[in-house]
Motif scaffolding. Structure first.
Motif, PDB file in Angstrom:
ATOM      1  N   ASN A  74      18.251  -0.023   1.321  1.00  0.00           N
ATOM      2  CA  ASN A  74      17.364   0.923   0.658  1.00  0.00           C
ATOM      3  C   ASN A  74      16.878   0.369  -0.682  1.00  0.00           C
ATOM      4  N   VAL A  75      17.791  -0.234  -1.433  1.00  0.00           N
ATOM      5  CA  VAL A  75      17.396  -0.822  -2.720  1.00  0.00           C
ATOM      6  C   VAL A  75      16.401  -1.964  -2.487  1.00  0.00           C
ATOM      7  N   ALA A  76      16.663  -2.802  -1.496  1.00  0.00           N
ATOM      8  CA  ALA A  76      15.760  -3.931  -1.221  1.00  0.00           C
ATOM      9  C   ALA A  76      14.365  -3.418  -0.848  1.00  0.00           C
ATOM     10  N   LYS A  79      12.956  -0.391  -1.512  1.00  0.00           N
ATOM     11  CA  LYS A  79      12.259   0.310  -2.593  1.00  0.00           C
ATOM     12  C   LYS A  79      11.918  -0.630  -3.742  1.00  0.00           C
ATOM     13  N   THR A  80      12.783  -1.604  -3.996  1.00  0.00           N
ATOM     14  CA  THR A  80      12.469  -2.596  -5.019  1.00  0.00           C
ATOM     15  C   THR A  80      11.194  -3.343  -4.615  1.00  0.00           C
ATOM     16  N   SER A  81      11.083  -3.648  -3.335  1.00  0.00           N
ATOM     17  CA  SER A  81       9.874  -4.322  -2.844  1.00  0.00           C
ATOM     18  C   SER A  81       8.645  -3.441  -3.053  1.00  0.00           C
ATOM     19  N   GLY A 126       8.230  -1.144  -5.291  1.00  0.00           N
ATOM     20  CA  GLY A 126       7.952  -1.090  -6.726  1.00  0.00           C
ATOM     21  C   GLY A 126       7.293  -2.358  -7.228  1.00  0.00           C
ATOM     22  N   LEU A 127       7.771  -3.500  -6.755  1.00  0.00           N
ATOM     23  CA  LEU A 127       7.190  -4.767  -7.187  1.00  0.00           C
ATOM     24  C   LEU A 127       5.741  -4.869  -6.719  1.00  0.00           C
ATOM     25  N   ALA A 128       5.489  -4.474  -5.474  1.00  0.00           N
ATOM     26  CA  ALA A 128       4.123  -4.544  -4.946  1.00  0.00           C
ATOM     27  C   ALA A 128       3.189  -3.662  -5.781  1.00  0.00           C
ATOM     28  N   GLN A 129       3.659  -2.465  -6.126  1.00  0.00           N
ATOM     29  CA  GLN A 129       2.850  -1.571  -6.966  1.00  0.00           C
ATOM     30  C   GLN A 129       2.582  -2.188  -8.329  1.00  0.00           C
ATOM     31  N   MET A 130       3.606  -2.825  -8.896  1.00  0.00           N
ATOM     32  CA  MET A 130       3.429  -3.422 -10.213  1.00  0.00           C
ATOM     33  C   MET A 130       2.438  -4.577 -10.152  1.00  0.00           C
ATOM     34  N   ILE A 131       2.496  -5.359  -9.092  1.00  0.00           N
ATOM     35  CA  ILE A 131       1.573  -6.488  -8.950  1.00  0.00           C
ATOM     36  C   ILE A 131       0.135  -5.970  -8.868  1.00  0.00           C
ATOM     37  N   HIS A 169      -0.983  -3.169 -10.027  1.00  0.00           N
ATOM     38  CA  HIS A 169      -1.285  -2.626 -11.357  1.00  0.00           C
ATOM     39  C   HIS A 169      -1.754  -3.730 -12.313  1.00  0.00           C
ATOM     40  N   HIS A 170      -0.988  -4.823 -12.388  1.00  0.00           N
ATOM     41  CA  HIS A 170      -1.342  -5.895 -13.316  1.00  0.00           C
ATOM     42  C   HIS A 170      -2.614  -6.615 -12.864  1.00  0.00           C
ATOM     43  N   GLY A 189      15.066   1.934  -6.421  1.00  0.00           N
ATOM     44  CA  GLY A 189      14.624   0.551  -6.565  1.00  0.00           C
ATOM     45  C   GLY A 189      13.201   0.395  -7.075  1.00  0.00           C
ATOM     46  N   ASN A 190      12.292   1.221  -6.575  1.00  0.00           N
ATOM     47  CA  ASN A 190      10.884   1.080  -6.977  1.00  0.00           C
ATOM     48  C   ASN A 190      10.677   1.345  -8.466  1.00  0.00           C
ATOM     49  N   LEU A 231       9.446 -11.567  -2.099  1.00  0.00           N
ATOM     50  CA  LEU A 231       8.210 -10.810  -1.902  1.00  0.00           C
ATOM     51  C   LEU A 231       7.077 -11.443  -2.708  1.00  0.00           C
TER      52      LEU A 231
END
Lengths: 337, 337
Positions: free
Chosen positions: A233-235, A237-239, A241-246, A248-249, B214-215, B242
């Motif tokens: 689940n962490v892997a 959701k972390t993914s 979140g990272l995709a959203q941040m990318i 965004h930037h 995580g996100n 990722l």
């Protein structure tokens, strides 16, 4: 030969506004599909009219008076919501009226209700949540994604076996490659549970590939990645979140000045193709594997397109007879372990 | 007032080819910096000559005859490599000759050796690995990233306290926001360890923000994210994987045909600015926090730029007197818990 899928029409953040149009689109796409929309009859019929649909031989409205809230404790939903759209949709699978059901509702409640109503397949202690992730090559199947926070080595082995059967059934690969997620590839890495799970997998009939680290999930060199539900689940959701941040930037950089705005226009078709390729909506639809029946969990925030992909997952698993594969192949795999 | 940092010149995938030029560049950047390069004297001096550097008052060569291999078991390195560049660099910190050391070597060996030589700060059971991650807003500090596969609730609390002190010392924020990584934000989510850690944090003097998923690590709404080393390591490496996959697919889309190649040319300055912003090399340099001395771990595959950032982390922590902050603030925080 029709495929019948029950939809929990009330589940998810958007309920009918998503499930009804997604259902109608799925019916238009697949002439062999039959849908049973489960929810309050009057509201469902109103939503159908609104979206230009109507009941008929391929579209049934099945009344259910209650709705499970997205933040409702699973135990409460199980005890107090016996006529919820979620519960009734699962009942339809249990009764053989539908071959699969799809819900974007409360994950905990869906898992608890599905376990209670359908029970697990013999030999499986607890069901797991599995879904496909994009990689540099072919998609990979990762489980468990949150159903089981603590797992025994035996459960991790069961996840590996279920994952392998699923890949075999859906993709026709005879010997799916199964790996165990760890924090290093050396034998000494990880905790006792992981090490014991590795021993069980090595001794099993799985095409076991050893440990992989988090970064290799996206390498695409294995078909199934096994981990406990907390880590998975962490892997996941972390993914997200990272995709959203990318994104965004990247948006910020492309809107910096006149040149970058022009560059954005020129690059738009490429970026669009790129985003389509990795569109998370295309990967919507997680399977609750290990149950005596097919239950697909859609992301709660799914839009019409994303929910359509979750329906597609249900159809694929029915088409490829995943439950029959599990019934046939699970015992020999477990016995060989 | 000079800052003295010892470099394990032999650590990492590239050893001297990275550590020597990165060290020389750091000396050029910071006139108040002194470096002690630790490794085989003759090889070190040859590498220095090759890169146009020379020994002097700000650059000392300290001989060490052995090298810890990247895949060497930590226990073996600890017992058999008492004159390794890694061990000697840590010894220099212990002896007060250097205020910090930086190594790109074997993480397990570095952690084991640092613990053995420097010992933990009173009140801390085990050190943790912490590093900064980019987010949509300010960077966030995540720990533990792999030093401790299984953690007690008390250890997770200690990680939170150390993270808060670190952010306070380095960024001057009086009340850093601390969150606990979980698979849901509701109280019922997670395993017993997480729930007990949440209770401890709630009762402590931490500015505890509750659970995050995580996100939200990448949302940038908290300063410190606490998790056990298994989960943290998976989250970190999954993110790396990722990001690599996204770059891979983007390159493919931009090299598809003549139009996309032209679009790539036009978009290049923007993409370059974007990549600079999230360049993982800028986030290189993890702190082994909880030791009586400053030890910085560089990524093993770090290039000259990335290793330079790890040196920068060491300098920042010395400048901001992180060990003094921990010595002063840890006991009251632990007592308040």
């Amino acid at each position: 030969l029709a495929i019948t899928v029950a939809l929990d029409a009330m589940g998810g953040d958007h309920g009918l506004a998503v499930t009804v149009p997604a259902g109608l689109a799925a019916l238009a796409r697949r002439p062999d599909l039959r849908l049973i929309l489960v929810g309050p009859g009057d509201r469902l019929r109103a939503a159908l009219r609104e979206h230009g649909g109507a009941e008929g031989p391929r579209l049934e409205v099945h009344h259910a008076s209650q709705v499970v809230a997205m933040d409702e404790p699973p135990a409460q939903a199980l005890r107090g919501k016996k006529d919820s759209s979620m519960r009734v949709a699962i009942n339809l699978v249990k009764e053989g009226v539908a071959q699969a059901c799809v819900s974007a509702g409360n994950t905990g409640a869906l898992m608890a209700t599905a376990r209670f109503v359908l029970k697990t397949v013999p030999g499986i202690d607890r069901p797991a949540i599995v879904t496909t992730w994009p990689t540099m090559k072919e998609p990979v199947h990762v489980l468990d994604l949150g159903a089981n926070v603590d797992c025994t080595p035996e459960q991790l082995l069961q996840f590996g076996i279920m994952g392998a059967i699923l890949v075999r059934a859906l993709e026709g690969k005879p010997e799916p490659k199964v790996a165990l997620l760890n924090i290093g590839v050396e034998d000494i890495k990880g905790n006792t549970t992981i090490k014991q799970a590795a021993e069980l997998m090595r001794a099993s009939r799985l095409n076991y590939q050893g440990y992989i680290e988090g970064n290799e999930i996206y390498g695409g060199n294995v078909d199934v990645v096994v981990c406990d539900g907390f880590v998975g689940n962490v892997a996941l959701k972390t993914s997200e979140g990272l995709a959203q941040m990318i994104v965004h930037h990247m948006k910020q950089e492309f809107s910096r000045n006149l040149y970058t705005r022009l560059a954005a226009l020129v690059a738009m078709p490429v970026m669009r193709a790129f985003r389509r390729r990795l569109d998370h909506r295309r990967y919507n639809g997680a399977t609750l594997v290990g149950l005596r029946g097919t239950v697909i969990k859609s992301h709660g925030s799914a839009d019409v397109t994303a929910f359509g992909y979750a329906i597609r997952v249900a159809v694929e698993e029915v088409e490829n007879q995943l439950p029959a594969h599990i019934a046939r192949e699970l015992q020999p795999m477990l016995a060989g372990a």
